[in-house]
Design a protein around this motif. Structure first.
Motif, PDB file in Angstrom:
ATOM      1  N   MET A   1       1.064  -1.189  -0.148  1.00 51.99           N
ATOM      2  CA  MET A   1      -0.101   0.111   0.073  1.00 51.99           C
ATOM      3  C   MET A   1       0.995   1.123  -0.054  1.00 51.99           C
ATOM      4  N   LYS A   2       0.513   2.189  -0.785  1.00 53.32           N
ATOM      5  CA  LYS A   2       1.288   3.493  -0.901  1.00 53.32           C
ATOM      6  C   LYS A   2       0.396   4.334  -0.219  1.00 53.32           C
ATOM      7  N   ILE A   3       1.031   5.059   0.697  1.00 58.96           N
ATOM      8  CA  ILE A   3       0.316   5.967   1.745  1.00 58.96           C
ATOM      9  C   ILE A   3       0.714   7.263   1.807  1.00 58.96           C
ATOM     10  N   HIS A   4      -0.055   8.385   1.875  1.00 64.45           N
ATOM     11  CA  HIS A   4       0.508   9.653   2.242  1.00 64.45           C
ATOM     12  C   HIS A   4       0.336   9.753   3.756  1.00 64.45           C
ATOM     13  N   ARG A   5       1.325  10.329   4.335  1.00 66.85           N
ATOM     14  CA  ARG A   5       1.689  10.411   5.800  1.00 66.85           C
ATOM     15  C   ARG A   5       0.392  11.704   6.054  1.00 66.85           C
TER      16      ARG A   5
ATOM     17  N   THR B   1      -2.499  12.177   4.955  1.00 64.62           N
ATOM     18  CA  THR B   1      -3.787  11.528   4.900  1.00 64.62           C
ATOM     19  C   THR B   1      -3.785   9.997   5.247  1.00 64.62           C
ATOM     20  N   ILE B   2      -3.032   9.652   6.072  1.00 63.14           N
ATOM     21  CA  ILE B   2      -2.997   8.153   6.313  1.00 63.14           C
ATOM     22  C   ILE B   2      -4.154   7.494   6.842  1.00 63.14           C
ATOM     23  N   LEU B   3      -5.228   8.136   7.728  1.00 56.88           N
ATOM     24  CA  LEU B   3      -6.457   7.533   8.037  1.00 56.88           C
ATOM     25  C   LEU B   3      -7.127   7.294   6.802  1.00 56.88           C
ATOM     26  N   GLU B   4      -7.369   8.395   6.104  1.00 56.93           N
ATOM     27  CA  GLU B   4      -8.192   8.161   4.672  1.00 56.93           C
ATOM     28  C   GLU B   4      -7.450   7.247   3.743  1.00 56.93           C
ATOM     29  N   ASP B   5      -6.303   7.351   3.423  1.00 55.72           N
ATOM     30  CA  ASP B   5      -5.923   6.473   2.580  1.00 55.72           C
ATOM     31  C   ASP B   5      -5.700   5.005   2.937  1.00 55.72           C
ATOM     32  N   SER B   6      -5.587   4.714   4.228  1.00 55.86           N
ATOM     33  CA  SER B   6      -5.483   3.251   4.724  1.00 55.86           C
ATOM     34  C   SER B   6      -6.995   2.849   4.682  1.00 55.86           C
TER      35      SER B   6
ATOM     36  N   VAL C   1      -7.842  -3.573  10.982  1.00 58.92           N
ATOM     37  CA  VAL C   1      -6.461  -3.322  11.238  1.00 58.92           C
ATOM     38  C   VAL C   1      -5.802  -3.854  12.727  1.00 58.92           C
ATOM     39  N   ALA C   2      -6.682  -4.073  13.719  1.00 57.52           N
ATOM     40  CA  ALA C   2      -6.427  -4.448  14.800  1.00 57.52           C
ATOM     41  C   ALA C   2      -5.654  -5.864  14.777  1.00 57.52           C
ATOM     42  N   GLY C   3      -6.788  -6.582  13.789  1.00 52.48           N
ATOM     43  CA  GLY C   3      -6.412  -8.041  13.508  1.00 52.48           C
ATOM     44  C   GLY C   3      -5.204  -8.376  13.049  1.00 52.48           C
ATOM     45  N   MET C   4      -4.895  -7.120  11.941  1.00 48.99           N
ATOM     46  CA  MET C   4      -3.822  -7.494  11.099  1.00 48.99           C
ATOM     47  C   MET C   4      -2.486  -7.009  11.965  1.00 48.99           C
ATOM     48  N   ALA C   5      -2.488  -5.878  12.889  1.00 50.55           N
ATOM     49  CA  ALA C   5      -1.669  -5.785  13.897  1.00 50.55           C
ATOM     50  C   ALA C   5      -1.248  -7.258  14.790  1.00 50.55           C
ATOM     51  N   VAL C   6      -2.061  -7.699  15.196  1.00 46.48           N
ATOM     52  CA  VAL C   6      -1.747  -9.202  15.945  1.00 46.48           C
ATOM     53  C   VAL C   6      -1.067 -10.145  15.002  1.00 46.48           C
ATOM     54  N   TYR C   7      -1.640 -10.295  13.838  1.00 44.96           N
ATOM     55  CA  TYR C   7      -1.561 -11.278  12.860  1.00 44.96           C
ATOM     56  C   TYR C   7       0.018 -11.160  12.423  1.00 44.96           C
TER      57      TYR C   7
END
Length: 252
Positions: A1-5, A7-12, A97-103
């Motif tokens: 994923m390419k993200i802008h700092r 707008t990190i919430l909206e992009d993600s 996102v929480a699941g991804m963080a744990v995984y």
């Protein structure tokens, strides 16, 4: 994923909520910040999870609020729908996102009320749990139990909750049932703070000139320190690097 700092919430949110099959979110992560050279061998993804969690759980957005007990423990805002008409979609995103963080073994910068973890474990909430969330409300409920509340003319409403379905898309519930709520809270706070495989050794190497700031290579656990003239210079440059810089430049 390419993200802008910026707008990190909206992009993600747009990228993750668009994924139709949750299993795809278990694939190898590769995060790029727009305009930065860092290659993601673990360090960029850690930065993304850390920065994103600070945005997701910011009470400014109205999805979460601080508990009545302190100003850092979070709970879901019951009025989130008034702040964001897409709040249910955002909660699904946050659960993913929480699941991804744990995984993927990454750290989220957030602390939740203890009943939050009990709900993730699908344990029943008791009156005693309320004491750590709102002691005044807890005392009021205790008074009602121990006294005749007829003169208060109270009414009771039952809500149906669908809590945790975003999270369980990635982390099967039976895998976390081995923990109680206290262990689950500790696991999310301190596991994986220094690397994807837990605490790791690192090396320190001399690099650059005294006017340079120290730099860290998060992918292979190396700290580059310029040859400073004194401990005071080292201390000042480390603080400056930690508190006032961010981003990735080259392999990280």
């Amino acid at each position: 994923m390419k993200i802008h700092r910026t707008t990190i919430l909206e992009d993600s949110y747009r990228r993750i909520i668009a994924v139709k099959r949750a299993d795809f979110l278990k694939a190898r992560l590769w995060i790029e910040f727009d305009g930065e050279k860092g290659l993601d061998y673990g360090g960029v993804a850690r930065e993304w999870f850390f920065l994103l969690s600070k945005e997701m759980f910011n009470p400014y957005y109205g999805l979460f609020e601080y508990s009545a007990t302190d100003n850092y423990t979070l709970q879901i805002n019951p009025n989130s729908g008034l702040c964001n008409e897409d709040h249910l979609s955002y909660f699904k995103f946050i659960g993913r996102v929480a699941g991804m963080a744990v995984y993927h073994g990454k750290l989220l910068d957030a602390f939740f009320i203890r009943p939050f973890y009990k709900m993730m474990l699908q344990k029943p909430i008791t009156l005693h749990d309320m004491e750590s969330v709102d002691s005044e409300y807890y005392n009021s409920l205790r008074w009602i139990l121990e006294n005749d509340p007829a003169e208060l003319d109270l009414r009771f409403i039952v809500d149906e909750e669908l809590f945790g379905q975003g999270f369980f898309e990635l982390i099967p519930q039976d895998l976390i049932k081995i923990f109680d709520e206290n262990e689950l809270e500790v696991r999310t706070e301190v596991l994986f703070p220094t690397g994807s495989n837990g605490p790791q050794l690192f090396t320190v190497e001399q690099w650059g000139t005294p006017e340079k700031l120290p730099r860290a290579h998060t992918c292979f656990n190396r700290l580059d320190l310029p040859p400073y003239d004194s401990f005071e210079d080292l201390w000042d440059k480390l603080l400056l690097a930690i508190e006032n810089t961010q981003g990735f430049d080259g392999v990280d």
